[in-house]
Design a protein around this motif. Structure first.
Motif, mmCIF file in Angstrom:
data_model
loop_
_atom_site.group_PDB
_atom_site.id
_atom_site.type_symbol
_atom_site.label_atom_id
_atom_site.label_comp_id
_atom_site.label_asym_id
_atom_site.label_seq_id
_atom_site.Cartn_x
_atom_site.Cartn_y
_atom_site.Cartn_z
ATOM 1 N N SER A 250 0.833 -1.205 0.000
ATOM 2 C CA SER A 250 0.000 0.000 0.000
ATOM 3 C C SER A 250 0.868 1.256 0.000
ATOM 4 N N LEU A 251 1.945 1.236 0.788
ATOM 5 C CA LEU A 251 2.824 2.399 0.856
ATOM 6 C C LEU A 251 3.535 2.659 -0.468
ATOM 7 N N THR A 252 4.002 1.602 -1.112
ATOM 8 C CA THR A 252 4.672 1.802 -2.399
ATOM 9 C C THR A 252 3.689 2.261 -3.465
ATOM 10 N N HIS A 253 2.462 1.731 -3.429
ATOM 11 C CA HIS A 253 1.452 2.099 -4.428
ATOM 12 C C HIS A 253 1.010 3.555 -4.265
ATOM 13 N N TYR A 254 0.580 3.911 -3.048
ATOM 14 C CA TYR A 254 0.083 5.269 -2.827
ATOM 15 C C TYR A 254 1.225 6.277 -2.696
ATOM 16 N N GLY A 255 2.418 5.793 -2.253
ATOM 17 C CA GLY A 255 3.570 6.682 -2.196
ATOM 18 C C GLY A 255 3.989 7.149 -3.581
ATOM 19 N N ALA A 256 3.853 6.275 -4.574
ATOM 20 C CA ALA A 256 4.208 6.641 -5.951
ATOM 21 C C ALA A 256 3.346 7.779 -6.480
ATOM 22 N N GLN A 257 2.186 7.991 -5.861
ATOM 23 C CA GLN A 257 1.282 9.056 -6.299
ATOM 24 C C GLN A 257 1.568 10.382 -5.592
ATOM 25 N N THR A 258 2.607 10.397 -4.737
ATOM 26 C CA THR A 258 2.950 11.598 -3.964
ATOM 27 C C THR A 258 4.385 12.033 -4.265
ATOM 28 N N VAL A 259 4.803 13.125 -3.649
ATOM 29 C CA VAL A 259 6.177 13.611 -3.829
ATOM 30 C C VAL A 259 7.196 12.686 -3.162
ATOM 31 N N TYR A 260 6.735 11.766 -2.289
ATOM 32 C CA TYR A 260 7.651 10.904 -1.562
ATOM 33 C C TYR A 260 8.152 9.738 -2.413
ATOM 34 N N GLY A 261 7.395 9.335 -3.426
ATOM 35 C CA GLY A 261 7.783 8.182 -4.221
ATOM 36 C C GLY A 261 7.543 6.865 -3.492
ATOM 37 N N SER A 262 8.017 5.759 -4.065
ATOM 38 C CA SER A 262 7.765 4.429 -3.491
ATOM 39 C C SER A 262 8.755 4.040 -2.400
ATOM 40 N N GLU A 263 10.037 4.402 -2.562
ATOM 41 C CA GLU A 263 11.068 3.905 -1.650
ATOM 42 C C GLU A 263 11.077 4.616 -0.304
ATOM 43 N N ILE A 264 10.789 5.923 -0.277
ATOM 44 C CA ILE A 264 10.822 6.672 0.992
ATOM 45 C C ILE A 264 9.784 6.141 1.990
ATOM 46 N N PRO A 265 8.511 5.965 1.615
ATOM 47 C CA PRO A 265 7.550 5.386 2.570
ATOM 48 C C PRO A 265 7.939 3.987 3.031
ATOM 49 N N LEU A 266 8.523 3.193 2.118
ATOM 50 C CA LEU A 266 8.927 1.834 2.471
ATOM 51 C C LEU A 266 10.055 1.848 3.504
ATOM 52 N N ALA A 267 11.041 2.706 3.309
ATOM 53 C CA ALA A 267 12.153 2.811 4.258
ATOM 54 C C ALA A 267 11.686 3.383 5.597
ATOM 55 N N ALA A 268 10.839 4.426 5.547
ATOM 56 C CA ALA A 268 10.323 5.042 6.777
ATOM 57 C C ALA A 268 9.488 4.050 7.575
ATOM 58 N N CYS A 269 8.724 3.233 6.890
ATOM 59 C CA CYS A 269 7.894 2.224 7.554
ATOM 60 C C CYS A 269 8.759 1.267 8.368
ATOM 61 N N GLY A 270 9.888 0.857 7.799
ATOM 62 C CA GLY A 270 10.763 -0.061 8.517
ATOM 63 C C GLY A 270 11.266 0.521 9.818
ATOM 64 N N ILE A 271 11.633 1.795 9.789
ATOM 65 C CA ILE A 271 12.123 2.448 11.003
ATOM 66 C C ILE A 271 11.018 2.545 12.051
ATOM 67 N N VAL A 272 9.842 2.976 11.621
ATOM 68 C CA VAL A 272 8.727 3.166 12.554
ATOM 69 C C VAL A 272 8.298 1.834 13.170
ATOM 70 N N MET A 273 8.146 0.799 12.359
ATOM 71 C CA MET A 273 7.666 -0.485 12.858
ATOM 72 C C MET A 273 8.685 -1.145 13.791
#
Length: 454
Positions: free
Chosen positions: A260-283
């Motif tokens: 979900s993060l890579t899909h919806y992140g691609a539709q934002t200024v963050y792109g796919s990889e930033i939400p994926l990396a941030a998720c790992g840190i938060v979780m």
């Protein structure tokens, strides 16, 4: 045989003696991944962090297997001891240990055979996949050792030696922490070095855990007890299903969340990889808090199980309520740190551009907003397992992840985009908390009625 102190010692003293080593052991499991993520973030960058994140489901599946067998074996072990059946307790433990070994080897073979396909399923993008294959391909080798160690640690605690359980886990974590910077920075081995440091620590913990087989205080083993029996295996798994189901659910959440993060992140200024990396840190930051909660739950489990088997229901309730109190204190401290100092926490995992930091802070503050109460569901699920009501414990374990969080992750982004993924966390946490309070309250009422009838 002398009377077991689980049946007469003061609850606060018991919980302290069992929970503190259990917390330490549980924290060690989280620290394996946290330490790797910190050093990889500093030495490889945020793509390395994203790679460890998409590899993390392998660890949660491994933990699910070890909890299924370890908690199941330890619960049966404690209940049999409470009923003064030491031979049955030894057979349950021996069968469980054999099952740990078999399941670990099967998991290794399946994981290595389907590695690229599984990593893509877990959310790896084209840029992240090479890093993830290098890391996960090595760490999978340590999974059989980790399954046996985690499973044995539950039995060792149930045998009344939580300190040894803590020593097993802590020694491996120390080795991993020492070797990580050496392999990554001195030898320049990158992802491979971090993974190698991890499995060497796991092997040391495994050797120490197996060494305890000759040191059990409450039972004596015979070779025949280690012969796997299907009926015994099914009983063990039924007792451990609630704790395991929660980890399986976490794995599904990770898969849905990553994609979900890579899909919806691609539709934002963050792109796919930033939400994926941030998720790992938060979780994984949240995993530190949850590991303490899990440690408290595991520490309380033999106390609750023994006294329920001995029909001392007032002690059962006291142990649960004291564990909840400790749980809330830890969660409150976690809430304060996550809400007030997110930038400092995130900076431990390496630097990134402004957008990376912006999204990581946003993710941490919103997704973990209800961290104050999200551990009550885990504790309550463990409570029902300890008293032998495995199916109710399994149901409660699945509520937060399967019945609440996954549907919310899928539905809310349709209206709110990537922010909907973040909102799903606190809504699911609060819903699971309310349901846990209701179910445990009913069980307490039932126990009081039984006590009054006697």
């Amino acid at each position: 045989m002398t009377e077991n102190p689980l049946g007469y010692e003061k609850i606060p003293k018991l919980l302290k003696s069992f929970a503190i080593p259990s917390i330490t052991a549980s924290l060690v499991g989280s620290l394996y991944n946290i330490v790797d993520q910190i050093f990889i973030g500093q030495g490889v960058g945020y793509l390395g962090n994203a790679a460890t994140n998409v590899s993390y489901p392998f660890s949660t599946i491994c933990l699910a297997i070890s909890l299924l067998i370890g908690i199941g074996s330890a619960s049966r072990f404690s209940l049999y001891l409470g009923n003064k059946q030491p031979e049955a307790a030894a057979k349950a433990a021996g069968n469980g240990i054999s099952l740990m070994v078999i399941s670990g080897l099967v998991y290794l073979i399946i994981g290595e055979s389907l590695l690229p396909q599984l990593l893509r399923l877990f959310g790896a993008t084209k840029e992240v996949l090479p890093y993830a294959q290098q890391y996960a391909g090595v760490t999978l080798v340590g999974m059989p050792f980790l399954i046996v160690t985690n499973g044995m640690s539950n039995l060792i605690r149930a045998d009344g030696n939580p300190r040894y359980s803590m020593t097993c886990m802590l020694s491996g974590a120390i080795v991993n922490t020492i070797l990580d910077p050496i392999f990554i920075f001195a030898f320049h081995w990158g992802m491979f070095g971090a993974a190698l440091a991890t499995i060497l620590g796991q092997i040391l913990s495994f050797l120490l855990a197996v060494r305890y087989l000759r040191r059990f205080k409450t039972v004596q083993f015979k070779k025949s007890y280690f012969k796997p029996k299907l009926k015994e295996c099914l009983k063990t798994c039924s007792m451990g299903i609630s704790s395991s189901a929660n980890q399986v659910a976490i794995t599904f959440v990770q898969i849905v969340l990553h994609n979900s993060l890579t899909h919806y992140g691609a539709q934002t200024v963050y792109g796919s990889e930033i939400p994926l990396a941030a998720c790992g840190i938060v979780m994984k930051t949240n995993a530190i808090i949850l590991s303490i909660v899990v440690g408290i739950s595991q520490g309380a489990q033999p106390i609750i199980g023994f006294n329920y088997g001995a029909r001392q229901y007032s002690r059962v309730r006291k142990a649960y309520l004291l564990a909840v109190k400790w749980n809330l204190i830890v969660s409150a401290a976690g809430f304060f740190l996550l809400q007030c100092f997110p930038k400092y926490i995130i900076s431990l995992f390496g630097d990134g551009d402004a957008r990376y930091l912006e999204f990581a802070v946003l993710f941490m503050r919103i997704f973990l907003f209800m961290v104050l109460v999200n551990g009550v569901q885990l504790l309550s699920s463990s409570f029902f397992t300890a008293i032998g009501k495995a199916m109710r414990g399994a149901f409660l374990a699945l509520t937060r992840q399967v019945f609440f969080l996954i549907p919310l992750i899928l539905l809310l982004p349709l209206r709110f985009g990537i922010m909907g993924v973040l909102y799903a966390g606190p809504i699911a946490d609060f819903s699971a908390f309310v349901l846990s309070v209701v179910l445990v309250g009913r069980e307490f009422k039932r126990q009081r009625m039984i006590t009054q009838e006697v």
